[in-house]
Design a protein around this motif. Structure first.
Motif, PDB file in Angstrom:
ATOM      1  N   ASP A   1      35.141  59.242  27.275  1.00  0.00           N
ATOM      2  CA  ASP A   1      34.020  59.045  26.354  1.00  0.00           C
ATOM      3  C   ASP A   1      32.769  59.582  27.047  1.00  0.00           C
ATOM      4  OD1 ASP A   1      31.747  57.938  25.041  1.00  0.00           O
ATOM      5  OD2 ASP A   1      32.930  56.252  24.309  1.00  0.00           O
TER       6      ASP A   1
ATOM      7  N   ARG B   1      29.422  57.446  26.913  1.00  0.00           N
ATOM      8  CA  ARG B   1      29.536  56.230  27.738  1.00  0.00           C
ATOM      9  C   ARG B   1      29.415  56.582  29.217  1.00  0.00           C
ATOM     10  NH1 ARG B   1      35.244  53.280  27.815  1.00  0.00           N
ATOM     11  NH2 ARG B   1      35.685  55.218  28.895  1.00  0.00           N
TER      12      ARG B   1
ATOM     13  N   THR C   1      25.844  57.659  30.190  1.00  0.00           N
ATOM     14  CA  THR C   1      24.994  56.480  30.321  1.00  0.00           C
ATOM     15  C   THR C   1      25.243  55.787  31.659  1.00  0.00           C
ATOM     16  OG1 THR C   1      24.897  56.157  27.931  1.00  0.00           O
ATOM     17  CG2 THR C   1      24.434  54.229  29.315  1.00  0.00           C
TER      18      THR C   1
ATOM     19  N   PRO D   1      33.479  53.860  33.997  1.00  0.00           N
ATOM     20  CA  PRO D   1      34.150  53.409  32.771  1.00  0.00           C
ATOM     21  C   PRO D   1      35.575  53.943  32.587  1.00  0.00           C
ATOM     22  CG  PRO D   1      31.879  53.955  32.294  1.00  0.00           C
ATOM     23  CD  PRO D   1      32.148  54.398  33.705  1.00  0.00           C
TER      24      PRO D   1
END
Length: 130
Positions: free
Chosen positions: A16, A19, A22, A115
């Motif tokens: 992603d 994500r 970030t 993540p």
């Protein structure tokens, strides 16, 4: 011999992109930089005073690990100026980590997962807490 000048970049796969961008921008504190118009999604970040970079590559394959921190698995290491400040920042961000203040490597280490479960090591020249 190969005339090595230094490390240019590390590439990691992510699932992603937003994500991950970030996480690396807001949690790790890296600055996103321009990326050529490749035919696949990704992002580049500046990392270090000598021009090193982190390249995020979106990959749909099964190349990502599924388990927790394994320090013998492939990872990137980021040198930080303060072990104590890094731990405090990770605590404020709610990021789980494995701290090794007296690591056998001879310098203090902190391991986190991004993540996508890519392993990141933070290390400092010396322990600055206690």
């Amino acid at each position: 011999m190969i005339p090595v000048e230094g490390l240019h970049h590390v590439s990691i796969t992510v699932s992603d992109l937003e994500r991950s961008k970030t996480f690396y921008r807001e949690v790790i504190g890296l600055q996103e930089i321009a990326r050529p118009p490749f035919d696949f999604p990704g992002a580049w970040f500046a990392m270090g005073a000598a021009g090193q970079q982190l390249h995020l590559i979106v990959h749909e394959g099964e190349t990502r690990r599924q388990s927790g921190i394994d320090t013998r698995d492939g990872h990137m290491a980021i040198r930080v100026s303060s072990y104590k400040a890094t731990r405090a920042w990770l605590d404020r961000q709610g990021v789980a980590y494995e701290a090794r203040p007296r690591a056998k490597a001879g310098f203090p280490q902190i391991y986190v997962l991004d993540p996508d479960h890519n392993i990141i090591e933070f290390n400092a020249e010396a322990l600055d807490e206690e």
